[in-house]
Motif scaffolding. Sequence first.
Motif, PDB file in Angstrom:
ATOM      1  N   GLY A   1      33.425  38.470  38.809  1.00 52.37           N
ATOM      2  CA  GLY A   1      32.990  38.846  37.472  1.00 52.37           C
ATOM      3  C   GLY A   1      32.301  40.196  37.458  1.00 52.37           C
ATOM      4  N   VAL A   2      31.515  40.479  38.495  1.00 48.16           N
ATOM      5  CA  VAL A   2      30.830  41.770  38.583  1.00 48.16           C
ATOM      6  C   VAL A   2      31.836  42.912  38.629  1.00 48.16           C
ATOM      7  N   VAL A   3      32.845  42.819  39.496  1.00 47.01           N
ATOM      8  CA  VAL A   3      33.778  43.953  39.623  1.00 47.01           C
ATOM      9  C   VAL A   3      34.606  44.133  38.353  1.00 47.01           C
ATOM     10  N   ILE A   4      34.955  43.029  37.682  1.00 45.53           N
ATOM     11  CA  ILE A   4      35.666  43.158  36.404  1.00 45.53           C
ATOM     12  C   ILE A   4      34.764  43.845  35.383  1.00 45.53           C
ATOM     13  N   ASN A   5      33.483  43.470  35.349  1.00 46.02           N
ATOM     14  CA  ASN A   5      32.566  44.125  34.410  1.00 46.02           C
ATOM     15  C   ASN A   5      32.379  45.597  34.728  1.00 46.02           C
ATOM     16  N   MET A   6      32.381  45.959  35.995  1.00 44.27           N
ATOM     17  CA  MET A   6      32.258  47.374  36.343  1.00 44.27           C
ATOM     18  C   MET A   6      33.490  48.143  35.869  1.00 44.27           C
ATOM     19  N   ALA A   7      34.662  47.524  35.953  1.00 42.80           N
ATOM     20  CA  ALA A   7      35.873  48.156  35.402  1.00 42.80           C
ATOM     21  C   ALA A   7      35.739  48.316  33.888  1.00 42.80           C
ATOM     22  N   ARG A   8      35.251  47.281  33.220  1.00 37.93           N
ATOM     23  CA  ARG A   8      35.067  47.354  31.763  1.00 37.93           C
ATOM     24  C   ARG A   8      34.142  48.504  31.362  1.00 37.93           C
ATOM     25  N   LEU A   9      33.136  48.759  32.204  1.00 36.70           N
ATOM     26  CA  LEU A   9      32.167  49.810  31.909  1.00 36.70           C
ATOM     27  C   LEU A   9      32.649  51.203  32.281  1.00 36.70           C
ATOM     28  N   GLY A  10      33.855  51.296  32.841  1.00 36.09           N
ATOM     29  CA  GLY A  10      34.419  52.602  33.138  1.00 36.09           C
ATOM     30  C   GLY A  10      34.071  53.159  34.498  1.00 36.09           C
ATOM     31  N   THR A  11      33.636  52.315  35.435  1.00 31.95           N
ATOM     32  CA  THR A  11      33.336  52.789  36.784  1.00 31.95           C
ATOM     33  C   THR A  11      34.575  53.459  37.357  1.00 31.95           C
ATOM     34  N   ASP A  12      34.397  54.670  37.855  1.00 25.60           N
ATOM     35  CA  ASP A  12      35.527  55.489  38.287  1.00 25.60           C
ATOM     36  C   ASP A  12      35.785  55.306  39.783  1.00 25.60           C
ATOM     37  N   ILE A  13      36.464  54.202  40.111  1.00 16.96           N
ATOM     38  CA  ILE A  13      36.936  53.969  41.471  1.00 16.96           C
ATOM     39  C   ILE A  13      38.422  53.652  41.375  1.00 16.96           C
ATOM     40  N   ASP A  14      39.080  53.473  42.519  1.00 20.12           N
ATOM     41  CA  ASP A  14      40.535  53.327  42.512  1.00 20.12           C
ATOM     42  C   ASP A  14      41.021  51.944  42.082  1.00 20.12           C
ATOM     43  N   GLY A  15      40.241  50.917  42.356  1.00 17.84           N
ATOM     44  CA  GLY A  15      40.698  49.585  41.988  1.00 17.84           C
ATOM     45  C   GLY A  15      39.601  48.564  42.142  1.00 17.84           C
ATOM     46  N   VAL A  16      39.743  47.458  41.388  1.00 18.19           N
ATOM     47  CA  VAL A  16      38.876  46.300  41.565  1.00 18.19           C
ATOM     48  C   VAL A  16      39.767  45.077  41.711  1.00 18.19           C
ATOM     49  N   VAL A  17      39.323  44.156  42.567  1.00 20.31           N
ATOM     50  CA  VAL A  17      40.060  42.912  42.809  1.00 20.31           C
ATOM     51  C   VAL A  17      39.086  41.756  42.654  1.00 20.31           C
ATOM     52  N   SER A  18      39.447  40.824  41.783  1.00 21.22           N
ATOM     53  CA  SER A  18      38.612  39.648  41.542  1.00 21.22           C
ATOM     54  C   SER A  18      39.314  38.412  42.085  1.00 21.22           C
ATOM     55  N   TYR A  19      38.592  37.661  42.910  1.00 18.69           N
ATOM     56  CA  TYR A  19      39.063  36.354  43.371  1.00 18.69           C
ATOM     57  C   TYR A  19      38.219  35.287  42.689  1.00 18.69           C
ATOM     58  N   HIS A  20      38.879  34.417  41.946  1.00 24.31           N
ATOM     59  CA  HIS A  20      38.266  33.317  41.186  1.00 24.31           C
ATOM     60  C   HIS A  20      36.974  33.736  40.484  1.00 24.31           C
ATOM     61  N   GLY A  21      37.010  34.925  39.880  1.00 23.83           N
ATOM     62  CA  GLY A  21      35.852  35.438  39.149  1.00 23.83           C
ATOM     63  C   GLY A  21      35.877  35.039  37.692  1.00 23.83           C
ATOM     64  N   SER A  22      34.728  35.134  37.050  1.00 19.88           N
ATOM     65  CA  SER A  22      34.657  34.832  35.617  1.00 19.88           C
ATOM     66  C   SER A  22      35.335  35.950  34.831  1.00 19.88           C
ATOM     67  N   LEU A  23      35.952  35.559  33.715  1.00 20.86           N
ATOM     68  CA  LEU A  23      36.719  36.510  32.905  1.00 20.86           C
ATOM     69  C   LEU A  23      36.078  36.798  31.563  1.00 20.86           C
ATOM     70  N   ASP A  24      35.265  35.875  31.063  1.00 18.90           N
ATOM     71  CA  ASP A  24      34.737  36.027  29.716  1.00 18.90           C
ATOM     72  C   ASP A  24      33.647  37.096  29.666  1.00 18.90           C
ATOM     73  N   THR A  25      33.476  37.669  28.487  1.00 19.10           N
ATOM     74  CA  THR A  25      32.494  38.739  28.326  1.00 19.10           C
ATOM     75  C   THR A  25      32.039  38.833  26.875  1.00 19.10           C
ATOM     76  N   ASP A  26      30.817  39.306  26.703  1.00 18.03           N
ATOM     77  CA  ASP A  26      30.330  39.659  25.376  1.00 18.03           C
ATOM     78  C   ASP A  26      30.504  41.154  25.125  1.00 18.03           C
ATOM     79  N   ASN A  27      30.980  41.876  26.141  1.00 17.79           N
ATOM     80  CA  ASN A  27      31.148  43.337  26.059  1.00 17.79           C
ATOM     81  C   ASN A  27      32.560  43.727  26.484  1.00 17.79           C
ATOM     82  N   PRO A  28      33.570  43.417  25.675  1.00 16.15           N
ATOM     83  CA  PRO A  28      34.938  43.740  26.079  1.00 16.15           C
ATOM     84  C   PRO A  28      35.156  45.245  26.209  1.00 16.15           C
ATOM     85  N   ALA A  29      36.083  45.582  27.079  1.00 16.50           N
ATOM     86  CA  ALA A  29      36.406  46.993  27.302  1.00 16.50           C
ATOM     87  C   ALA A  29      36.995  47.603  26.039  1.00 16.50           C
TER      88      ALA A  29
END
Length: 197
Positions: A118-146
Amino acid sequence: IRYRHGDTEMHGMFAYDDASHEARPGILVVHEWWGQNEYPRERARMLAALGYSVLAVDMYGDGKTAAHPDEAGKFASAVGGNLPLARARFEAALAALREQPTVADDKIAAIGYCFGGGVVINMARLGTDIDGVVSYHGSLDTDNPAQPGAIKTRVLVFNGADDPLVTAEQIAAFKREMETAGADYQFINYPGAVHGF
């Protein structure tokens, strides 16, 4: 290794193959809700054996780990429920990784498990400029969609189709969010797999 976020000392574990001192791609490994225990450290060592420089991060600070689900839930909520804090701690880990001489700082990705997914997906949503994020069985829901155009990284999600913590509605909402944001993403749902597969 030790790095800091404000007044908090973060206890990371850095792994790389010392047969070479050349710069190589870097990976942040973000732990499950238990904290930075042996599991993310073992994943870091495995990735290092494949030729990466890897930092198993400490999102809770002071090397805190949980032994009971109640404690783990409190730790995870305190950080995961505070997006500015989670972002600051992730960015502190990212800076610590980039400082390592064996890291090619223009080739960075992040992998997270459960809470960390969930953390790495949220960092992607916030625009963190790295090459990729991979989530294994992470949470998907958010109050702050991209927002459209906000996601600058590729997103890969591995999910257990029978995970009781991730609903079909959350999956559908996540896919809509990624498409609306124009994200380069892939979602893989493993039939029969439950949480923590």
